[in-house]
Design a protein around this motif. Structure first.
Motif, PDB file in Angstrom:
ATOM      1  N   GLN A  75      44.550  39.769  47.188  1.00  0.00           N
ATOM      2  CA  GLN A  75      44.300  41.213  47.065  1.00  0.00           C
ATOM      3  C   GLN A  75      45.596  41.966  47.317  1.00  0.00           C
ATOM      4  OE1 GLN A  75      41.620  42.894  49.947  1.00  0.00           O
ATOM      5  NE2 GLN A  75      41.699  44.946  49.049  1.00  0.00           N
ATOM      6  N   LEU A  76      45.927  42.828  46.377  1.00  0.00           N
ATOM      7  CA  LEU A  76      47.090  43.681  46.575  1.00  0.00           C
ATOM      8  C   LEU A  76      46.766  44.781  47.582  1.00  0.00           C
ATOM      9  CD1 LEU A  76      48.468  44.188  42.958  1.00  0.00           C
ATOM     10  CD2 LEU A  76      49.390  42.726  44.740  1.00  0.00           C
ATOM     11  N   PRO A  77      47.717  45.209  48.364  1.00  0.00           N
ATOM     12  CA  PRO A  77      47.469  46.344  49.265  1.00  0.00           C
ATOM     13  C   PRO A  77      47.061  47.583  48.460  1.00  0.00           C
ATOM     14  CG  PRO A  77      49.529  45.230  49.831  1.00  0.00           C
ATOM     15  CD  PRO A  77      49.072  44.652  48.525  1.00  0.00           C
ATOM     16  N   ALA A  78      46.183  48.390  49.055  1.00  0.00           N
ATOM     17  CA  ALA A  78      45.753  49.619  48.374  1.00  0.00           C
ATOM     18  C   ALA A  78      46.961  50.472  48.027  1.00  0.00           C
ATOM     19  CB  ALA A  78      44.788  50.390  49.259  1.00  0.00           C
ATOM     20  N   ASN A  79      47.009  50.878  46.778  1.00  0.00           N
ATOM     21  CA  ASN A  79      48.157  51.627  46.277  1.00  0.00           C
ATOM     22  C   ASN A  79      47.706  53.009  45.812  1.00  0.00           C
ATOM     23  OD1 ASN A  79      50.776  52.169  45.446  1.00  0.00           O
ATOM     24  ND2 ASN A  79      50.438  51.335  43.405  1.00  0.00           N
ATOM     25  N   GLN A  80      48.497  54.031  46.083  1.00  0.00           N
ATOM     26  CA  GLN A  80      48.189  55.400  45.671  1.00  0.00           C
ATOM     27  C   GLN A  80      49.246  55.876  44.683  1.00  0.00           C
ATOM     28  OE1 GLN A  80      47.837  57.872  49.136  1.00  0.00           O
ATOM     29  NE2 GLN A  80      45.835  57.063  49.703  1.00  0.00           N
ATOM     30  N   GLN A  81      48.778  56.506  43.622  1.00  0.00           N
ATOM     31  CA  GLN A  81      49.699  57.078  42.643  1.00  0.00           C
ATOM     32  C   GLN A  81      49.132  58.395  42.126  1.00  0.00           C
ATOM     33  OE1 GLN A  81      48.817  53.709  42.040  1.00  0.00           O
ATOM     34  NE2 GLN A  81      46.991  54.034  40.800  1.00  0.00           N
ATOM     35  N   ASP A  82      50.036  59.288  41.775  1.00  0.00           N
ATOM     36  CA  ASP A  82      49.645  60.596  41.248  1.00  0.00           C
ATOM     37  C   ASP A  82      49.429  60.493  39.747  1.00  0.00           C
ATOM     38  OD1 ASP A  82      49.879  61.681  43.751  1.00  0.00           O
ATOM     39  OD2 ASP A  82      51.968  62.297  43.472  1.00  0.00           O
ATOM     40  N   ALA A  83      48.475  61.281  39.269  1.00  0.00           N
ATOM     41  CA  ALA A  83      48.181  61.334  37.836  1.00  0.00           C
ATOM     42  C   ALA A  83      47.728  62.741  37.489  1.00  0.00           C
ATOM     43  CB  ALA A  83      47.122  60.308  37.449  1.00  0.00           C
ATOM     44  N   ILE A  84      47.916  63.119  36.237  1.00  0.00           N
ATOM     45  CA  ILE A  84      47.541  64.455  35.761  1.00  0.00           C
ATOM     46  C   ILE A  84      46.503  64.294  34.658  1.00  0.00           C
ATOM     47  CG2 ILE A  84      48.348  66.592  34.694  1.00  0.00           C
ATOM     48  CD1 ILE A  84      51.072  66.087  35.911  1.00  0.00           C
ATOM     49  N   THR A  85      45.378  64.964  34.816  1.00  0.00           N
ATOM     50  CA  THR A  85      44.302  64.886  33.828  1.00  0.00           C
ATOM     51  C   THR A  85      44.657  65.717  32.592  1.00  0.00           C
ATOM     52  OG1 THR A  85      43.132  66.765  34.787  1.00  0.00           O
ATOM     53  CG2 THR A  85      42.627  64.579  35.666  1.00  0.00           C
ATOM     54  N   SER A  86      43.826  65.601  31.572  1.00  0.00           N
ATOM     55  CA  SER A  86      44.085  66.336  30.336  1.00  0.00           C
ATOM     56  C   SER A  86      43.940  67.846  30.509  1.00  0.00           C
ATOM     57  CB  SER A  86      43.139  65.850  29.231  1.00  0.00           C
ATOM     58  OG  SER A  86      41.785  66.079  29.594  1.00  0.00           O
TER      59      SER A  86
END
Length: 296
Positions: A75-86
């Motif tokens: 299991q990879l460590p929980a990762n957070q990333q930013d994203a922009i919706t449409s």
């Protein structure tokens, strides 16, 4: 005793050396691989084979085990990333990926940092998928988003000898301003639903009252119809009596009605003073006279 052993070894040094060499070769050529691992064997610096669980034999001094790879699910460590919706809303997505190595010969020779490569791949796929959706779709279609991420990650890491068993989106977080806007929208929607419900209730009450009034009018009309039928029947009976008995029957009925009216007037509550018409006594006399006449 020691002298005897020393003389024996000295006389058989070649055989002893050969026996020791054979034992070393046997131990060097046997590899016992645990169930949860696979060994990558190189021969003279090049990939030769992959040893599976159990007893395996290699060529001593030519073959060497360079990599011991665990095939357990990771299991990879929980990762957070930013994203922009449409619809231009910034969200922070927390993901987690489970994978296992199924072809270690690809993993050890094609990628250096497996965990880092998978994390980067997942981040790019998540940003791409969320960029195609509006915020409401991201919240409502999370299972669809997870399935798309899992499928694309599996395609990307196939060349690395890795199988992605699970990809999860743990949470989708919003900034404070967006949360406030969504809360206001939610409150407005609740107020609208309450007004609609109240209006529908009033409409239903009016409809029920109209149905009740219509029912009352129908019942009243039926009652009037019954009374009219009764009066018509009574009139018909009187007409038949007049036709059979002549005018005296009609006079008898009129006199009888007068007597009944005077009786009701006398039975009323309050003052006992009764005002009689001038011909009241005559009405009684006529009634008794006709009664005697009918009896004769």
């Amino acid at each position: 005793m020691e002298q005897v052993v020393t003389e024996f070894i000295g006389q058989n040094i070649v055989f002893v050396s050969l026996a020791v060499f054979v034992v070393v070769v046997v131990f060097a050529g046997v590899r016992i691989v645990p169930q949860s691992e696979k060994y990558v064997v190189e021969r003279l610096g090049r990939l030769h084979s992959v040893l599976g669980p159990g007893i395996n034999f290699i060529v001593p001094f030519l073959d060497s085990v360079r990599h011991k790879v665990s095939v357990l699910e990771r299991q990879l460590p929980a990762n957070q990333q930013d994203a922009i919706t449409s619809d231009n809303v910034l969200v922070q997505v927390e993901t987690s990926v489970f994978y296992r190595i199924i072809e270690p010969e690809k993993t050890v020779y094609r990628i250096r940092d497996v965990d880092g490569a998978i994390s980067t791949t997942v981040a790019g796929i998540v940003r791409s998928e969320i960029g195609r959706m509006e915020l409401d779709q991201v919240q409502a279609n999370r299972s669809t988003l997870i399935a798309a991420v899992r499928e694309q990650v599996a395609q990307q890491v196939d060349d690395w000898g890795i199988e992605v068993t699970r990809a999860e989106i743990l949470d989708v977080n919003l900034d404070q301003a967006t949360r406030q806007a969504m809360l206001q929208q939610l409150n407005a929607e609740r107020a609208r639903r309450a007004q609609v419900t109240e209006a529908e209730g009033k409409k239903r009450a009016v409809e029920l009252q109209a149905d009740a009034d219509l029912y009352a009018a129908e019942q009243e009309a039926k009652a009037r119809r019954v009374l009219a039928d009764a009066e018509a029947y009574a009139t018909q009976v009187v007409a038949v009596a007049i036709a059979e008995n002549g005018l005296e029957a009609a006079q008898y009925q009129v006199a009888l009605k007068q007597v009944e009216a005077l009786t009701k007037l006398g039975d009323g509550t309050g003052s006992q003073t009764v005002v009689l018409p001038a011909n009241a006594v005559d009405a009684f006399a006529d009634a008794f006279k006709m009664l005697r006449g009918r009896g004769a």
